[in-house]
Design an enzyme around this catalytic site. Sequence first.
Site, PDB file in Angstrom:
ATOM      1  N   ARG A  85     -65.745  41.182  13.669  1.00 17.92           N
ATOM      2  CA  ARG A  85     -64.680  40.263  12.853  1.00 17.92           C
ATOM      3  C   ARG A  85     -63.585  40.939  13.287  1.00 17.92           C
ATOM      4  NH1 ARG A  85     -61.959  36.072  10.781  1.00 17.92           N
ATOM      5  NH2 ARG A  85     -60.683  36.597   9.130  1.00 17.92           N
ATOM      6  N   VAL A  86     -62.451  40.535  13.831  1.00 18.66           N
ATOM      7  CA  VAL A  86     -61.307  40.881  14.041  1.00 18.66           C
ATOM      8  C   VAL A  86     -60.316  40.538  12.854  1.00 18.66           C
ATOM      9  CG1 VAL A  86     -59.066  40.960  15.737  1.00 18.66           C
ATOM     10  CG2 VAL A  86     -61.512  41.055  16.581  1.00 18.66           C
ATOM     11  N   GLU A 107     -54.832  42.499   8.135  1.00 24.34           N
ATOM     12  CA  GLU A 107     -54.553  43.108   6.824  1.00 24.34           C
ATOM     13  C   GLU A 107     -53.621  41.838   6.124  1.00 24.34           C
ATOM     14  OE1 GLU A 107     -52.222  47.026   4.998  1.00 24.34           O
ATOM     15  OE2 GLU A 107     -51.210  46.040   6.649  1.00 24.34           O
ATOM     16  N   CYS A 108     -53.886  41.897   4.759  1.00 17.47           N
ATOM     17  CA  CYS A 108     -53.528  40.998   3.832  1.00 17.47           C
ATOM     18  C   CYS A 108     -53.559  41.755   2.385  1.00 17.47           C
ATOM     19  CB  CYS A 108     -54.458  39.761   3.583  1.00 17.47           C
ATOM     20  SG  CYS A 108     -53.587  38.511   2.388  1.00 17.47           S
ATOM     21  N   GLN A 136     -62.479  36.337   3.237  1.00 11.40           N
ATOM     22  CA  GLN A 136     -63.337  36.458   4.616  1.00 11.40           C
ATOM     23  C   GLN A 136     -63.797  37.898   4.868  1.00 11.40           C
ATOM     24  OE1 GLN A 136     -60.170  34.569   7.229  1.00 11.40           O
ATOM     25  NE2 GLN A 136     -61.237  32.852   7.265  1.00 11.40           N
ATOM     26  N   ASP A 141     -47.656  31.989  14.151  1.00 11.07           N
ATOM     27  CA  ASP A 141     -48.489  33.039  13.973  1.00 11.07           C
ATOM     28  C   ASP A 141     -47.957  34.047  14.939  1.00 11.07           C
ATOM     29  OD1 ASP A 141     -50.650  35.018  13.793  1.00 11.07           O
ATOM     30  OD2 ASP A 141     -52.131  33.384  13.897  1.00 11.07           O
ATOM     31  N   ARG A 194     -49.147  37.218  15.256  1.00 12.59           N
ATOM     32  CA  ARG A 194     -50.020  38.277  15.467  1.00 12.59           C
ATOM     33  C   ARG A 194     -50.569  38.418  17.134  1.00 12.59           C
ATOM     34  NH1 ARG A 194     -54.852  36.353  11.384  1.00 12.59           N
ATOM     35  NH2 ARG A 194     -53.989  34.371  12.099  1.00 12.59           N
ATOM     36  N   LYS A 206     -57.488  33.157  18.447  1.00 13.22           N
ATOM     37  CA  LYS A 206     -58.358  34.567  18.644  1.00 13.22           C
ATOM     38  C   LYS A 206     -59.412  34.533  19.653  1.00 13.22           C
ATOM     39  CE  LYS A 206     -58.819  36.373  14.678  1.00 13.22           C
ATOM     40  NZ  LYS A 206     -59.389  36.777  13.255  1.00 13.22           N
TER      41      LYS A 206
END
Length: 199
Positions: free
Chosen positions: A51-52, A55-56, A72, A128, A130, A156
Site C-alpha cells: 500500500r502506498v 498522510e491524512c 484505508q 491531486d 501528489r 498511482k
Amino acid sequence: MTPIRFAESVIPTDYGPLDVIVYKAADEEHLALVSGPKSGGASADAPWLVRVHSECWTGEVLRSHKCDCREQLDAALRMIAECKHGIVVYLRQEGRGIGLGNKIRAYALQDKGADTVEANHQLGFPADAREYGLAIELLKLLGLCHIRLMTNNPRKLDALEQAGVTIVERVPLESGRNPYNESYLATKAAKLGHLLGLP
C-alpha cells in the site's frame, strides 16, 4: 533526491509487530511499515502486498468523517499483518500533496459548496498534487519489483508501472463510507477516475 535509510525498529501494534523503517528525503521523513522477513524483498517467491499511502492528519488523528483515509490505512495494515508478506509505504504528502494548512482552506471552500477538485483549483492547485517518485525509490531500495498493489487510484497504478514496478494484481481497498464522505467519494470516482464500487 535518493532517500536515506535513517532509523529502524520493531514496534508492537494492534496489527501485530511491524518493522518501522524511517527514510529521510530532503526535510521530510517517510516510512516503510513492514510485516514479514526483512530479507523478503527481491528474493521472495510471492509478490509482496503493498500500500502506498499518503498522510491524512485530519482522518488519522482527528478521526474526521470527511474522507476514508484512516479506514484505508487500517485495512491495509490489517491485510499486510495477516499475510505477513507486505509493506505500507507512508508518504508525508498531506491533503493530496497541498499540505495541511491548504487542506483546511480547501475544507472551508467545500463548506461553501465546492467539491474537493473545485476547492483545490480555487486555491490554485491541481486536483491531486501528489508525486509517487519517492514511493518508487523506496520500493526499489526494499527490493520490491513485483507487487500486489492495494489501491483504487489509476494514477498511482500508472506512475508505478511507468517506473518499472510490475503490478501483478490490483487489490481494491474500499472502506469507511459514511454520510459525510459520500460526495467526496463520488467526486473521486467521477473526476479523478478512482475505481470505486459506488452504489
